[in-house]
Design an enzyme around this catalytic site. Structure first.
Site: not given
Lengths: 156, 156
Positions: A53, A55, A83, A86
């Site tokens: 992801h 992040e 999420c 993260c």
């Protein structure tokens, strides 16, 4: 205070992710000194890595560059509510402030679901500023999934 | 059913992590065909990567080797209850069953705190078998922190 919003940069990363056929989420990480430490969009498909992801990618890149597991004073700009994965990584990296765009009722882990920062098991809670350019962030995700999955709501 | 426990292997990875001065948590990931896909212990210090928990390392290694973001049918053995970051990665990778050792009341995100799998925002919940060799896992962590932080409870 001379305050710069990095959400336009994060949105640019999100658009670049969409162009690579990745879920359009983008992030920019700013160091305590105001320098841009890393920029990224999602790359889970390209890298065959479910953890890639935006992040996670900026946190890993910045930590590797600085030779540190922690980024005190850092500020993370991301186009979508993180999420739980993260959010927990943001906490582990001791990021000072999280600025995010759209809420993610379907996959989010900050204001929704796991609410990772809201438990005593979370040992560092960043400051949180949400709703920044939320409409543009949401539209990017909706357009992406409308083109691909016909009616599926946005999600990472 | 011919069932093999991989907790001894995961504990070996945890001991190797301690010898590297990393928090002693170890993981082994088994593919749907019963093959060992990856083994790892924590490497957050060595890699300057706050996401380099044992679980994340084996998931990333296995996904990269298989060229897939998902590992359906895979089984993950880990010596400690995963934190929220690792729990969410386990869900994203669609791991079928999670076998873990000691509970982690201080940092855990499966049975404690964020309880990542227990929300509608979690779209894949693995089967969970806990308490396997829990005493040995806990002792490894307690010894590690007793030597280093004098009285600090175990944690990732």
């Amino acid at each position: 205070m001379n305050f710069t919003s990095y959400m336009p940069d994060a949105l640019r990363e999100a658009r670049a992710a969409a162009a690579r056929d990745e879920v359009p989420v983008g992030a920019v990480l700013i160091g305590a000194d105001g320098r841009v430490l890393a920029r990224a969009g999602n790359r889970t498909r390209e890298l065959s890595d479910p953890t890639a992801h935006a992040e996670i990618l900026v946190i890993r890149a910045a930590c590797a560059a600085l030779g540190s597991e922690r980024l005190p004073g850092a500020r993370l700009w991301v186009t979508l509510e993180p999420c739980p994965m993260c959010a927990a990584a943001i906490s582990a990296a001791r990021i000072e402030t999280l600025y995010y765009g759209a809420d993610d009722p379907r996959m989010g882990g900050v204001r929704h679901g796991a609410r990772v920062f809201d438990h005593p098991q979370c040992h560092h809670r960043p400051g949180i500023v949400d709703g920044i350019s939320a409409e543009e962030s949401r539209r990017l995700l909706q357009d992406f999934f409308r083109e691909r999955r016909d009616g599926c709501n946005y999600t990472k």
